[in-house]
Scaffold this motif. Structure first.
Motif, PDB file in Angstrom:
ATOM      1  N   THR A 112       8.685  37.241  27.866  1.00 53.75           N
ATOM      2  CA  THR A 112       8.670  37.137  26.481  1.00 53.75           C
ATOM      3  C   THR A 112       9.778  36.269  25.838  1.00 53.75           C
ATOM      4  O   THR A 112      10.542  35.579  26.297  1.00 53.75           O
ATOM      5  N   LYS A 113       9.744  36.035  24.480  1.00 56.73           N
ATOM      6  CA  LYS A 113      10.624  35.222  23.901  1.00 56.73           C
ATOM      7  C   LYS A 113      12.211  35.726  24.129  1.00 56.73           C
ATOM      8  O   LYS A 113      13.043  34.966  24.656  1.00 56.73           O
ATOM      9  N   GLN A 114      12.299  36.982  23.851  1.00 55.72           N
ATOM     10  CA  GLN A 114      13.537  37.640  23.944  1.00 55.72           C
ATOM     11  C   GLN A 114      14.030  37.525  25.567  1.00 55.72           C
ATOM     12  O   GLN A 114      15.367  37.129  25.611  1.00 55.72           O
ATOM     13  N   GLY A 115      13.146  37.739  26.495  1.00 57.83           N
ATOM     14  CA  GLY A 115      13.506  37.417  27.863  1.00 57.83           C
ATOM     15  C   GLY A 115      13.802  36.224  28.257  1.00 57.83           C
ATOM     16  O   GLY A 115      14.689  36.044  29.119  1.00 57.83           O
ATOM     17  N   THR A 116      13.226  35.314  27.597  1.00 59.69           N
ATOM     18  CA  THR A 116      13.294  33.886  27.806  1.00 59.69           C
ATOM     19  C   THR A 116      14.883  33.324  27.429  1.00 59.69           C
ATOM     20  O   THR A 116      15.747  32.903  28.122  1.00 59.69           O
ATOM     21  N   TYR A 117      15.217  33.704  26.068  1.00 60.87           N
ATOM     22  CA  TYR A 117      16.539  33.718  25.651  1.00 60.87           C
ATOM     23  C   TYR A 117      17.870  34.171  26.363  1.00 60.87           C
ATOM     24  O   TYR A 117      18.619  33.671  26.699  1.00 60.87           O
ATOM     25  N   GLU A 118      17.401  35.581  26.879  1.00 62.23           N
ATOM     26  CA  GLU A 118      18.508  36.433  27.485  1.00 62.23           C
ATOM     27  C   GLU A 118      18.526  35.427  28.941  1.00 62.23           C
ATOM     28  O   GLU A 118      19.786  35.379  29.333  1.00 62.23           O
ATOM     29  N   LEU A 119      17.573  35.111  29.745  1.00 57.88           N
ATOM     30  CA  LEU A 119      17.566  34.387  30.771  1.00 57.88           C
ATOM     31  C   LEU A 119      18.554  33.110  30.726  1.00 57.88           C
ATOM     32  O   LEU A 119      19.383  33.136  31.455  1.00 57.88           O
ATOM     33  N   ILE A 120      18.396  32.381  29.685  1.00 58.85           N
ATOM     34  CA  ILE A 120      19.078  31.167  29.746  1.00 58.85           C
ATOM     35  C   ILE A 120      20.553  31.498  29.240  1.00 58.85           C
ATOM     36  O   ILE A 120      21.439  30.982  29.897  1.00 58.85           O
ATOM     37  N   GLY A 121      20.818  32.436  28.322  1.00 54.67           N
ATOM     38  CA  GLY A 121      22.285  32.864  28.028  1.00 54.67           C
ATOM     39  C   GLY A 121      22.748  33.403  29.562  1.00 54.67           C
ATOM     40  O   GLY A 121      24.083  33.124  29.555  1.00 54.67           O
ATOM     41  N   HIS A 122      22.283  34.059  30.108  1.00 56.28           N
ATOM     42  CA  HIS A 122      22.717  34.682  31.581  1.00 56.28           C
ATOM     43  C   HIS A 122      22.880  33.473  32.660  1.00 56.28           C
ATOM     44  O   HIS A 122      24.192  33.559  33.162  1.00 56.28           O
ATOM     45  N   ILE A 123      22.253  32.453  32.527  1.00 59.08           N
ATOM     46  CA  ILE A 123      22.255  31.490  33.440  1.00 59.08           C
ATOM     47  C   ILE A 123      23.691  30.730  33.170  1.00 59.08           C
ATOM     48  O   ILE A 123      24.536  30.321  33.882  1.00 59.08           O
ATOM     49  N   ARG A 124      23.906  30.137  31.868  1.00 55.87           N
ATOM     50  CA  ARG A 124      24.746  29.430  31.280  1.00 55.87           C
ATOM     51  C   ARG A 124      26.153  30.234  31.609  1.00 55.87           C
ATOM     52  O   ARG A 124      27.319  29.621  31.757  1.00 55.87           O
ATOM     53  N   ASP A 125      26.144  31.701  31.302  1.00 56.08           N
ATOM     54  CA  ASP A 125      27.347  32.446  31.402  1.00 56.08           C
ATOM     55  C   ASP A 125      27.804  32.329  32.864  1.00 56.08           C
ATOM     56  O   ASP A 125      29.049  32.496  33.213  1.00 56.08           O
ATOM     57  N   GLU A 126      26.869  32.636  33.855  1.00 54.74           N
ATOM     58  CA  GLU A 126      27.174  32.591  35.184  1.00 54.74           C
ATOM     59  C   GLU A 126      27.338  31.445  35.865  1.00 54.74           C
ATOM     60  O   GLU A 126      28.286  31.369  36.954  1.00 54.74           O
ATOM     61  N   VAL A 127      26.936  30.237  35.435  1.00 51.76           N
ATOM     62  CA  VAL A 127      27.259  29.100  36.121  1.00 51.76           C
ATOM     63  C   VAL A 127      27.591  28.080  34.955  1.00 51.76           C
ATOM     64  O   VAL A 127      27.073  27.247  34.315  1.00 51.76           O
ATOM     65  N   PRO A 128      29.005  28.086  34.495  1.00 49.24           N
ATOM     66  CA  PRO A 128      29.715  27.183  33.312  1.00 49.24           C
ATOM     67  C   PRO A 128      29.194  25.975  33.749  1.00 49.24           C
ATOM     68  O   PRO A 128      29.797  25.343  34.696  1.00 49.24           O
ATOM     69  N   GLY A 129      28.981  25.018  32.731  1.00 47.31           N
ATOM     70  CA  GLY A 129      28.719  23.693  32.967  1.00 47.31           C
ATOM     71  C   GLY A 129      27.375  23.252  33.486  1.00 47.31           C
ATOM     72  O   GLY A 129      26.931  22.016  33.505  1.00 47.31           O
ATOM     73  N   ILE A 130      26.620  24.449  33.634  1.00 45.16           N
ATOM     74  CA  ILE A 130      25.090  23.912  34.580  1.00 45.16           C
ATOM     75  C   ILE A 130      24.256  23.192  33.446  1.00 45.16           C
ATOM     76  O   ILE A 130      24.387  23.167  32.245  1.00 45.16           O
TER      77      ILE A 130
END
Length: 431
Positions: free
Chosen positions: A269-287
Motif C-alpha cells: 500500500t501507499k502507507q507500507g511504501t512510505y514506511e519501507l522507505i523510512g525504515h531503509i533510510r533509518d537503518e542504512v544512513p546515507g543510502i
C-alpha cells in the motif's frame, strides 16, 4: 564473412548479457574467435540475444534481425541465430515472419545451439564466461524467473517461475570472477529479495550477501533489483555492517496511489511504501535509493498522478527512472483492463515527472560538492570517468576526474568533488 568467427549481439538487460557471456566462453572452448557487439559484424555465425520486455524492445530486436537478414542475403555473414526473450515469447510468429533466420532458441535452451552446429557444450565450464564489461566489474546472476504477479509485467510469461541458484555455486562464481580481476560485483535477478524462498524455504539474500562480502578481492557489492513487498529487512543490517556492500539499493516501486497499486497487484500500500522507505533510510544512513516509476497505467487519473508527483517530492530518490505503461499481450492488465490513458497524456506525465527528478537530482548532486568519496575509474576520455559506491554503471551519474594526476583504469582513488550538474560530478584525485 570470416570463417571460424562468431558475432554475439546482446539487447536488453544485464541478465541477458550474462547468458551471452557464458555462450561466448562455450564458443571459445570450441575453438572459435568470438566478438561481442562488434562494430563490424561478419562472422560465420551471428547470434542475437533479444529482449521482449515492452513494445519498444521488441521493435528494436526485430529491426536488428531484419538488418542482419539483409547482410546474410549479401553474403556478409553466415548463419543467423536468434535467442533470448523475444523468441521465448513469440517463437511461432517469428518462425513465420522471419524465415531467413536459421534457427530460434528461447531464453533457456540456447545450449542446444552448439550441438546444432556440431560442437559440444562443456558443462564443467557452465559458470565460466567472457566478461564483456570493463575488466574490474561484472554482473552476477543469482536466480531466473519471477513469482510475483504484477499485472503489467510480461517477465513471468517469458521466464517462468522463480529458480534460485544454489548459494555455493554463486559464491564459487564470485571467486572465479575475482581471479579474472573483478573488484565490483553487480548482483542481479528479476527479484533479488525473493532469493532462496523456493529452495531454502526462507529469504536468504542477507546470508548470500554476507558470504559474498567475505570473498577476498571483492571491494564492492551492488544490489539490483529489490521488490518492496515482504522485503528481507535483515539485508539492511548487512548493508550497514559490511563495508564492501554498497549503500545502494535498486528497488522498483512503480506507483504510490492505492487504487493503482491494487490494480497493478503489487501487494503493498501507499502507507507500507512510505514506511519501507523510512525504515531503509533509518537503518542504512546515507543510502542512495534507485527506483522506477510508471505513468499511464490503465485507470490512472489526474489525482493518481498528482499523488505520484508528491511521492517523488517526499521520497527524494537519489536515482530514479520512469516509463510509460505498455499494454503487453498476455499480461493480466492486457486481459482485464483497457489501455485507456492516451499516449500524449502518458508522455506529458512522463516528461513532468522527469523534470521534477532532474531538479531533485541537481540538489542531491550539489550536496556532494566539497565532499570526498572512494571512486572506481571506469574509463579515460577527456577526463578520467569514475563512479562512487552510489552509482551503478550505465544508468547512474558519473564523476569526471581532472587529469592532474595519472590514474589507472579499474583502480580505486579518493576523489574530492569540486562542482556538480544534474547528472554529473566533477572532481580531482587526492591520492
Amino acid at each position: 564473412m570470416r570463417k571460424n568467427k562468431v558475432d554475439i549481439i546482446t539487447l536488453g538487460c544485464s541478465k541477458n548479457l550474462v547468458d551471452s557471456e557464458q555462450l561466448m566462453r562455450q564458443f571459445q572452448l570450441n575453438g572459435y574467435t568470438v566478438t561481442h557487439d562488434a562494430e563490424k559484424v561478419n562472422g560465420e555465425f551471428v547470434v542475437v540475444n533479444t529482449c521482449a520486455f515492452i513494445g519498444d524492445a521488441q521493435e528494436e530486436s526485430i529491426n536488428l534481425i531484419l538488418a542482419l537478414g539483409e547482410e546474410k542475403d549479401r553474403g556478409r555473414i553466415g548463419k543467423l541465430f536468434v535467442m533470448g526473450c523475444l523468441s521465448e515469447r513469440f517463437l511461432k510468429e517469428l518462425k513465420t515472419e522471419l524465415p531467413f533466420v536459421d534457427r530460434f532458441y528461447g531464453k533457456f535452451n540456447w545450449k542446444e545451439l552448439l550441438n546444432d552446429i556440431g560442437k559440444a557444450y562443456r558443462p564443467e565450464s557452465s559458470t565460466d564466461r567472457v566478461v564483456t564489461t570493463p575488466k574490474h566489474y561484472a554482473y552476477l546472476k543469482i536466480a531466473e524467473g519471477c513469482n510475483r504477479t504484477c499485472s503489467y509485467c510480461s517477465i513471468p510469461i517469458i521466464t517462468g517461475k522463480y529458480r534460485s541458484r544454489p548459494m555455493e555455486e554463486i559464491v564459487d562464481e564470485a571467486r572465479l570472477l575475482t581471479r579474472k580481476g573483478i573488484k565490483e560485483i553487480q548482483l542481479i535477478a528479476q527479484d533479488l529479495t525473493y532469493y532462496g524462498l523456493d529452495v531454502y524455504r526462507k529469504a536468504v539474500l542477507p546470508e548470500l550477501v554476507e558470504r559474498l562480502s567475505d570473498v577476498p578481492g571483492i571491494e564492492w557489492i551492488r544490489l539490483h533489483y529489490g521488490y518492496p513487498s515482504h522485503f528481507p529487512h535483515d539485508l539492511l543490517r548487512v548493508m550497514r555492517e559490511r563495508e564492501n556492500v554498497c549503500k545502494y539499493l535498486d528497488i522498483a516501486l512503480q506507483h504510490i496511489s492505492d487504487p493503482i497499486l491494487k490494480r497493478m497487484r503489487r501487494r503493498i500500500t501507499k502507507q507500507g511504501t512510505y514506511e519501507l522507505i523510512g525504515h531503509i533510510r533509518d537503518e542504512v544512513p546515507g543510502i542512495h535509493l534507485r527506483t522506477t516509476l510508471m505513468v499511464g497505467y490503465p485507470g490512472e487519473t489526474d489525482e493518481d498522478f498528482a499523488e505520484l508527483m508528491q511521492f517523488a517530492k517526499d521520497a527524494r530518490f537519489e536515482r530514479m527512472g520512469a516509463f510509460a505503461y505498455s499494454h503487453e499481450v498476455g499480461t493480466y492488465s492486457y486481459k482485464n483492463h483497457q489501455d485507456d490513458v492516451a499516449d500524449d497524456v502518458k508522455q506529458q506525465r512522463l516528461d513532468t515527472l522527469m523534470r521534477l527528478q532532474q531538479k531533485i537530482s541537481t540538489e542531491v548532486q550539489q550536496e556532494k560538492v566539497g565532499k570526498v568519496f572512494k571512486v572506481i575509474v571506469d574509463r579515460e576520455e577527456d577526463f578520467y570517468i569514475g563512479r562512487t559506491e552510489y552509482d551503478s554503471p550505465e544508468v547512474d551519474p558519473e564523476i569526471l576526474i581532472s587529469k592532474e594526476k595519472q590514474l589507472d583504469i579499474g583502480q580505486f582513488y579518493t576523489v574530492q568533488v569540486e562542482s556538480s550538474e544534474a547528472f554529473e560530478l566533477y572532481g580531482k584525485a587526492l591520492v
